[in-house]
Design a protein around this motif. Structure first.
Motif: not given
Length: 196
Positions: A157-174
């Motif tokens: 269902i989430y795959a219907d989002a307009a944009i997908t960005v991979t969340s991972r363990d990097v600084p939040q600003e990245v």
């Protein structure tokens, strides 16, 4: 990136957004609230967290809502709160993990916003959600199995989002930079950046 260039880019994104909100979706622990707050600050937009708004409207915490009224009542209130927030955009809006599973909420988001899925893998989500004990859906004998089941149910269902960005363990600003790059591409800004 210098502050001046950043401000110019933020103003251009806000102009292309118009009255639409940026709506962050994804599983609990994906980083919607923390990324959302930083994103709103960078774009000089209002920030709202749907879960916080639901708690304020109900006068109780989400675990208390689940305990006293059940998940269906929570989901009904969630739909109403998100619809109200979207009517008062533009803003950066962080939603709860189950919000986007409602067809009514998906329609409201599509009409008034741009959905951005912060997609995270199971291991990352487990590490993050173990830090807190206020996740009603994970109060089970096997939280890892429950989270895996929710991923199986929700990711299509989430795959219907307009944009997908991979969340991972990097600084939040990245993560914020990557969301901005993805929004820029989606809105036709032509900026190149991290792979979304």
């Amino acid at each position: 990136m210098t502050a001046e260039i950043d401000d110019v880019r933020a103003a251009a994104l806000r102009e292309r957004l118009g009255t639409r909100s940026i709506v962050l979706i994804g599983m609990m622990g994906a980083g919607k609230s923390s990324v959302g707050k930083r994103l709103a600050r960078r774009l000089a937009m209002r920030f709202a967290d749907a879960d916080t708004e639901i708690e304020e409207a109900a006068g109780m915490s989400i675990p208390e809502i689940f305990a006293h009224h059940g998940e269906p009542a929570f989901r009904d209130g969630e739909k109403r709160v998100i619809a109200r927030l979207l009517e008062n955009g533009p803003m950066v809006l962080a939603t709860g993990g189950g919000a986007f599973t409602s067809a009514q909420t998906r329609e409201a988001i599509a009409a008034s916003g741009i959905s951005v899925w912060l997609k995270a893998d199971l291991d990352l989500l487990l590490r993050r959600v173990r830090r807190r004990d206020d996740r009603p859906l994970l109060r089970t004998d096997d939280p890892a199995a429950t989270l895996a089941r929710l991923i199986d149910e929700r990711y299509p269902i989430y795959a219907d989002a307009a944009i997908t960005v991979t969340s991972r363990d990097v600084p939040q600003e990245v993560m914020v930079d990557e969301v901005i790059d993805a929004l820029d591409r989606h809105l036709g800004g032509g900026e190149t950046g991290a792979d979304a």
